[in-house]
Design an enzyme around this catalytic site. Structure first.
Site, PDB file in Angstrom:
ATOM      1  N   THR A   1      51.117  37.282  33.365  1.00 48.88           N
ATOM      2  CA  THR A   1      50.954  38.734  33.727  1.00 48.88           C
ATOM      3  C   THR A   1      51.633  39.460  32.791  1.00 48.88           C
ATOM      4  OG1 THR A   1      50.321  38.109  35.946  1.00 48.88           O
ATOM      5  CG2 THR A   1      51.384  40.485  35.506  1.00 48.88           C
TER       6      THR A   1
ATOM      7  N   GLN B   1      43.463  31.257  30.742  1.00 47.63           N
ATOM      8  CA  GLN B   1      42.689  30.254  31.359  1.00 47.63           C
ATOM      9  C   GLN B   1      42.425  29.076  30.360  1.00 47.63           C
ATOM     10  OE1 GLN B   1      41.473  29.454  34.281  1.00 47.63           O
ATOM     11  NE2 GLN B   1      42.692  31.156  35.366  1.00 47.63           N
TER      12      GLN B   1
ATOM     13  N   SER C   1      49.816  31.257  30.008  1.00 47.05           N
ATOM     14  CA  SER C   1      50.771  30.994  31.156  1.00 47.05           C
ATOM     15  C   SER C   1      50.883  29.503  31.589  1.00 47.05           C
ATOM     16  CB  SER C   1      49.794  31.591  32.468  1.00 47.05           C
ATOM     17  OG  SER C   1      50.518  31.450  33.576  1.00 47.05           O
TER      18      SER C   1
ATOM     19  N   CYS D   1      42.281  35.988  45.959  1.00 48.36           N
ATOM     20  CA  CYS D   1      41.700  35.672  47.196  1.00 48.36           C
ATOM     21  C   CYS D   1      42.435  35.050  48.361  1.00 48.36           C
ATOM     22  CB  CYS D   1      40.385  34.748  47.101  1.00 48.36           C
ATOM     23  SG  CYS D   1      39.662  34.224  48.601  1.00 48.36           S
TER      24      CYS D   1
HETATM   25  N1  PLP Z   1      45.012  36.331  33.038  1.00 47.75           N
HETATM   26  C1  PLP Z   1      44.046  35.494  33.378  1.00 47.75           C
HETATM   27  C2  PLP Z   1      42.989  35.412  32.671  1.00 47.75           C
HETATM   28  C3  PLP Z   1      44.275  34.680  34.371  1.00 47.75           C
HETATM   29  O1  PLP Z   1      43.624  34.061  34.943  1.00 47.75           O
HETATM   30  C4  PLP Z   1      45.815  34.949  34.854  1.00 47.75           C
HETATM   31  C5  PLP Z   1      46.025  34.489  36.256  1.00 47.75           C
HETATM   32  O2  PLP Z   1      45.324  33.356  36.676  1.00 47.75           O
HETATM   33  C6  PLP Z   1      46.793  35.830  34.597  1.00 47.75           C
HETATM   34  C7  PLP Z   1      46.221  36.470  33.460  1.00 47.75           C
HETATM   35  C8  PLP Z   1      47.978  35.899  35.031  1.00 47.75           C
HETATM   36  O3  PLP Z   1      48.868  34.878  34.437  1.00 47.75           O
HETATM   37  P1  PLP Z   1      50.077  34.539  35.651  1.00 47.75           P
HETATM   38  O4  PLP Z   1      49.661  33.953  36.973  1.00 47.75           O
HETATM   39  O5  PLP Z   1      51.031  33.520  34.814  1.00 47.75           O
HETATM   40  O6  PLP Z   1      51.049  35.916  35.967  1.00 47.75           O
END
Ligand code: PLP
Length: 424
Positions: free
Chosen positions: A73, A221, A241, A367
């Site tokens: 994020t 992902q 991530s 969810c």
């Molecule tokens: N982008 C995508 C495509 C994700 O699937 C996710 C989390 O599932 C994120 C960003 C956010 O990552 P984080 O959980 O490390 O903040």
């Protein structure tokens, strides 16, 4: 089946034993601040540097590209907000110099219609506070981004050449041969979190660069699940991530090339090339390097077996529940990702029922009990709202055994039946 079968790896993975072992010394005896000049500080700095090199190499990037963050994020926020802010002033100045069209000075961010909220809401935030226009490129029924639409939305934002304009891209000359574009950046994900579709990001980079626009790719992902070659694909920024590949949660990185214009969004001590202030998490960086390295090695060892077992799972579910329909691209999808709609039931009821039968999975979007959102990717793919509510996502990092496949298909059939669906 003994215990819960965990089929929600796309939500998060357990921390691997090797990662825990590798982190331990930096949580205990080698705890110094890597910015400290004393011997223990230098030990921590060397570990940070080694982690940065290993991590970058496993993504086809350079160590200096890596900006460690608190997760996907934050990496997405830094990319979208930071690049947009850096390009904003240049676009406004160049537009004012070269165009009489008042509209031309409105900077633009282009994203796909299926981006994660960390990207989509960052773009909307730039619209709200800095007057950006946000353009969402549509996807087809398999969640593939419409590249013709991307090309034409970029082409319409080309501004007349400004001979004084410096181009950001190292592949251009600095005398206006490349069109100046009022698009600050394009941001498109490598693999979709809900349906697993993989986008042709190298091709997207070529299209964006032909208009002088940098490309950010959310690879949260995909990292650790498919090979990533950031430089070979000519990407400008890439988010990852750690908790998707075996590190503790709250760890990630934005990889950003030296050529890419970007402003920090956190102010402070100037760590991470001044782009992400804050004392670095050395143990976290070590975890990222080890977790990614293990996952990349696993891709090489088991990719084909994983794909075979995923296809067997898809087939078994389609046999057990004739109404089940695979979502996303059947071929260009993440190897351990099977996602479906089950018209006639709701995904939320299915999740709860499957949990009681010993299967942990998800609907593919944020969810929680009492907060079930309609999966936005499915809506963008043109799936009608009541059917989109029947989504189910099964994700795994190792090939499933024949027993696990049979158990899962039978449990889904029994769940669907108990929810009133006629099944095989
Ligand atoms: N982008 C995508 C495509 C994700 O699937 C996710 C989390 O599932 C994120 C960003 C956010 O990552 P984080 O959980 O490390 O903040």
């Amino acid at each position: 089946m003994d215990g819960e079968l965990y089929l929600d790896a796309a939500a998060t993975e357990p921390v691997s034993e090797q990662v825990v072992q590798a982190m331990m010394p930096f949580l205990t005896e080698a705890y110094a601040n890597p910015a400290s000049v004393h011997q223990p500080g230098r030990t921590a700095a060397r570990a940070l540097d080694a982690a940065r090199h290993s991590f970058a190499a496993d993504l086809g990037a350079r160590a200096d590209d890596v900006i460690f963050t608190s997760g996907g994020t934050e990496a997405d926020n830094l990319a979208v907000k930071g690049i947009a802010l850096a390009r904003m002033a240049t676009i406004r100045r160049q537009a004012a110099n070269t165009s009489t069209d008042a509209n031309a000075v409105t900077p633009r961010i282009i994203i796909s219609a299926i981006e994660h909220p960390a990207v989509a809401q960052s773009a909307d935030w730039m619209a709200k506070y800095f007057g950006f226009e946000v353009v969402r490129i549509p996807v087809d029924e398999q969640a593939r981004v419409d590249l013709n639409a991307l090309e034409s939305r970029l082409a319409e934002a080309d501004l007349p050449d400004d001979p004084d304009a410096g181009a950001w891209h190292s592949g251009t000359d600095h005398h206006g041969n490349r069109p100046v574009n009022r698009t600050a950046l394009v941001s498109i994900m490598l693999a979709n979190n809900e349906v697993g579709t993989i986008q042709p990001v190298a091709e997207i980079a070529r299209i964006a660069h032909a208009h002088g626009v940098p490309l950010h790719v959310d690879a949260v992902q995909a990292a650790g699940q498919i090979p990533i070659r950031m430089h070979d694909w000519d990407l400008d920024a890439l988010s990852v991530s750690g908790h998707k590949f075996g590190t503790p949660k709250g760890l990630g990185a934005l990889l950003v090339r030296g050529r890419t214009p970007i402003e920090p969004v956190l102010s402070g001590g100037g760590q991470e090339r001044g782009l992400r202030s804050g004392t670095q998490n050395v143990a976290g960086a070590v975890a990222l390097a080890i977790g990614l390295h293990e996952s990349v090695a696993r891709i090489a060892a088991q990719h084909d077996r994983l794909v075979v077992s995923r296809n067997e799972l898809i087939h078994a579910i389609e046999q057990a529940v004739p109404q089940a329909k695979l979502t996303g691209d059947p071929n260009h999808r993440l190897p351990g990702h099977a996602s479906f709609i089950f018209p006639g039931v709701t995904g939320e009821a299915l999740l709860v029922d499957l949990d009681a039968r010993g299967i942990a999975c998800s609907s593919g979007s944020a969810c929680a009990i009492g907060r079930h959102e309609i999966p936005p990717t499915l809506l963008a793919m043109g799936v009608p709202e009541p059917i989109a509510k029947s989504a189910l996502r099964l994700t795994f990092r190792r090939p499933l055994t024949p027993d696990e496949i049979r158990f899962t298909a039978a449990a889904i059939r029994d769940s669907c039946r108990s929810l009133g669906l006629q099944t095989a």
